[in-house]
Design a protein around this motif. Structure first.
Motif, PDB file in Angstrom:
ATOM      1  N   GLY A  78      19.185  -3.145  71.506  1.00 52.90           N
ATOM      2  CA  GLY A  78      18.992  -4.519  71.936  1.00 52.90           C
ATOM      3  C   GLY A  78      20.109  -5.465  71.551  1.00 52.90           C
ATOM      4  O   GLY A  78      19.936  -6.677  71.602  1.00 52.90           O
ATOM      5  N   THR A  79      21.271  -4.926  71.182  1.00 49.50           N
ATOM      6  CA  THR A  79      22.393  -5.792  70.812  1.00 49.50           C
ATOM      7  C   THR A  79      23.251  -6.154  72.018  1.00 49.50           C
ATOM      8  O   THR A  79      24.164  -6.968  71.892  1.00 49.50           O
ATOM      9  N   ALA A  80      22.978  -5.535  73.155  1.00 52.08           N
ATOM     10  CA  ALA A  80      23.667  -5.862  74.410  1.00 52.08           C
ATOM     11  C   ALA A  80      22.665  -5.737  75.550  1.00 52.08           C
ATOM     12  O   ALA A  80      21.719  -4.942  75.471  1.00 52.08           O
ATOM     13  N   GLU A  81      22.885  -6.512  76.572  1.00 49.87           N
ATOM     14  CA  GLU A  81      22.016  -6.494  77.746  1.00 49.87           C
ATOM     15  C   GLU A  81      22.435  -5.333  78.659  1.00 49.87           C
ATOM     16  O   GLU A  81      23.608  -5.189  78.987  1.00 49.87           O
ATOM     17  N   ALA A  82      21.474  -4.524  79.055  1.00 53.45           N
ATOM     18  CA  ALA A  82      21.752  -3.399  79.945  1.00 53.45           C
ATOM     19  C   ALA A  82      21.923  -3.888  81.378  1.00 53.45           C
ATOM     20  O   ALA A  82      21.309  -4.879  81.773  1.00 53.45           O
ATOM     21  N   PRO A  83      22.741  -3.202  82.151  1.00 53.07           N
ATOM     22  CA  PRO A  83      22.856  -3.546  83.570  1.00 53.07           C
ATOM     23  C   PRO A  83      21.491  -3.414  84.266  1.00 53.07           C
ATOM     24  O   PRO A  83      20.654  -2.604  83.859  1.00 53.07           O
ATOM     25  N   GLU A  84      21.304  -4.178  85.287  1.00 53.87           N
ATOM     26  CA  GLU A  84      20.046  -4.213  86.032  1.00 53.87           C
ATOM     27  C   GLU A  84      19.597  -2.813  86.473  1.00 53.87           C
ATOM     28  O   GLU A  84      18.408  -2.491  86.427  1.00 53.87           O
ATOM     29  N   ARG A  85      20.545  -1.975  86.893  1.00 61.58           N
ATOM     30  CA  ARG A  85      20.180  -0.654  87.427  1.00 61.58           C
ATOM     31  C   ARG A  85      19.471   0.234  86.398  1.00 61.58           C
ATOM     32  O   ARG A  85      18.798   1.175  86.756  1.00 61.58           O
TER      33      ARG A  85
END
Length: 88
Positions: free
Chosen positions: A62-69
């Motif tokens: 949770g330290t970075a936002e994952a791409p939508e896909r």
């Protein structure tokens, strides 16, 4: 390629990432969940494994936002981190 062969290949790729931390995180995740995935989830995980380990680990922690896909059931399960084996 049949399902069994794909899963064997994914298991190998999950456990041979290049660092012990990534192996435990991604390999442990696959061992916990991979057998239950449908074809769409297998395909998504195959795509996910093309990403850099540092990115996958950041998304899981949770330290970075994952791409939508990648957002959905697989990423949510990856974020639980309850599948990482801990040696005593």
């Amino acid at each position: 390629m049949d399902r069994e062969t794909r899963l064997k290949r994914l298991r190998f790729r999950s456990w041979h990432r290049g660092t012990k931390e990534a192996d435990l995180l991604i390999g442990g995740f696959f061992d916990q969940h991979g057998e239950r995935w449908d074809e769409a989830e297998i395909t998504l995980f195959e795509t996910l494994l093309e990403e850099q380990d540092v990115d996958i680990m950041a998304w899981a922690m949770g330290t970075a936002e994952a791409p939508e896909r990648y957002r959905g059931t697989i990423l949510e399960a990856l974020k639980t981190l309850n599948y990482v084996p801990i040696s005593e």
